[in-house]
Design a protein around this motif. Structure first.
Motif, PDB file in Angstrom:
ATOM      1  N   TYR A 241      42.072  35.939   8.951  1.00  0.00           N
ATOM      2  CA  TYR A 241      41.123  35.129   7.848  1.00  0.00           C
ATOM      3  C   TYR A 241      40.612  36.590   7.160  1.00  0.00           C
TER       4      TYR A 241
ATOM      5  N   TYR B 274      42.407  28.569   2.715  1.00  0.00           N
ATOM      6  CA  TYR B 274      42.050  29.813   3.539  1.00  0.00           C
ATOM      7  C   TYR B 274      42.658  31.167   2.962  1.00  0.00           C
TER       8      TYR B 274
ATOM      9  N   ILE C 172      46.697  27.545  11.303  1.00  0.00           N
ATOM     10  CA  ILE C 172      46.948  26.526  10.418  1.00  0.00           C
ATOM     11  C   ILE C 172      48.267  25.753  10.845  1.00  0.00           C
TER      12      ILE C 172
ATOM     13  N   VAL D  59      42.670  32.558  12.190  1.00  0.00           N
ATOM     14  CA  VAL D  59      42.555  31.063  11.848  1.00  0.00           C
ATOM     15  C   VAL D  59      43.752  30.571  12.323  1.00  0.00           C
TER      16      VAL D  59
END
Length: 92
Positions: free
Chosen positions: A36, A77, A46, A44
């Motif tokens: 991130y 993001y 995804i 993160v």
């Protein structure tokens, strides 16, 4: 599965006999880690199936997902990886 991804599944099925690019049809969800582009550089995860767009900026790449924000704006993001790295990992 590729080296930089994890699987989340509701079953204990054995998928060890599959080739790296081979997919299986069950309840498995593929999650790909990204860095991130924030202050603490957290990871993160995804789900590539929820990605609708990828856009490059000078200092980050934005990964847009199909879930809207609370004000009905697009959800994205910002990540530190380049657009080439993002696309490669998402297609994986």
């Amino acid at each position: 599965m590729q080296g930089n991804e994890i699987e989340a599944t509701g079953t204990n099925q054995d998928h060890s006999g599959l080739e790296p690019n081979e997919r299986w049809e069950d309840d498995t969800m593929r999650l790909v880690p990204f860095h991130y582009a924030g202050n603490n550089d957290p990871i993160v995860f995804i789900n590539p199936e929820h990605v609708v767009a990828v856009r490059a900026f000078t200092s980050s790449t934005h990964i847009y997902v199909c879930v809207l924000g609370k004000d009905a704006s697009p959800s994205y993001y910002p990540v530190r990886e380049t657009i080439e790295e993002v696309v490669k990992q998402l297609i994986g």
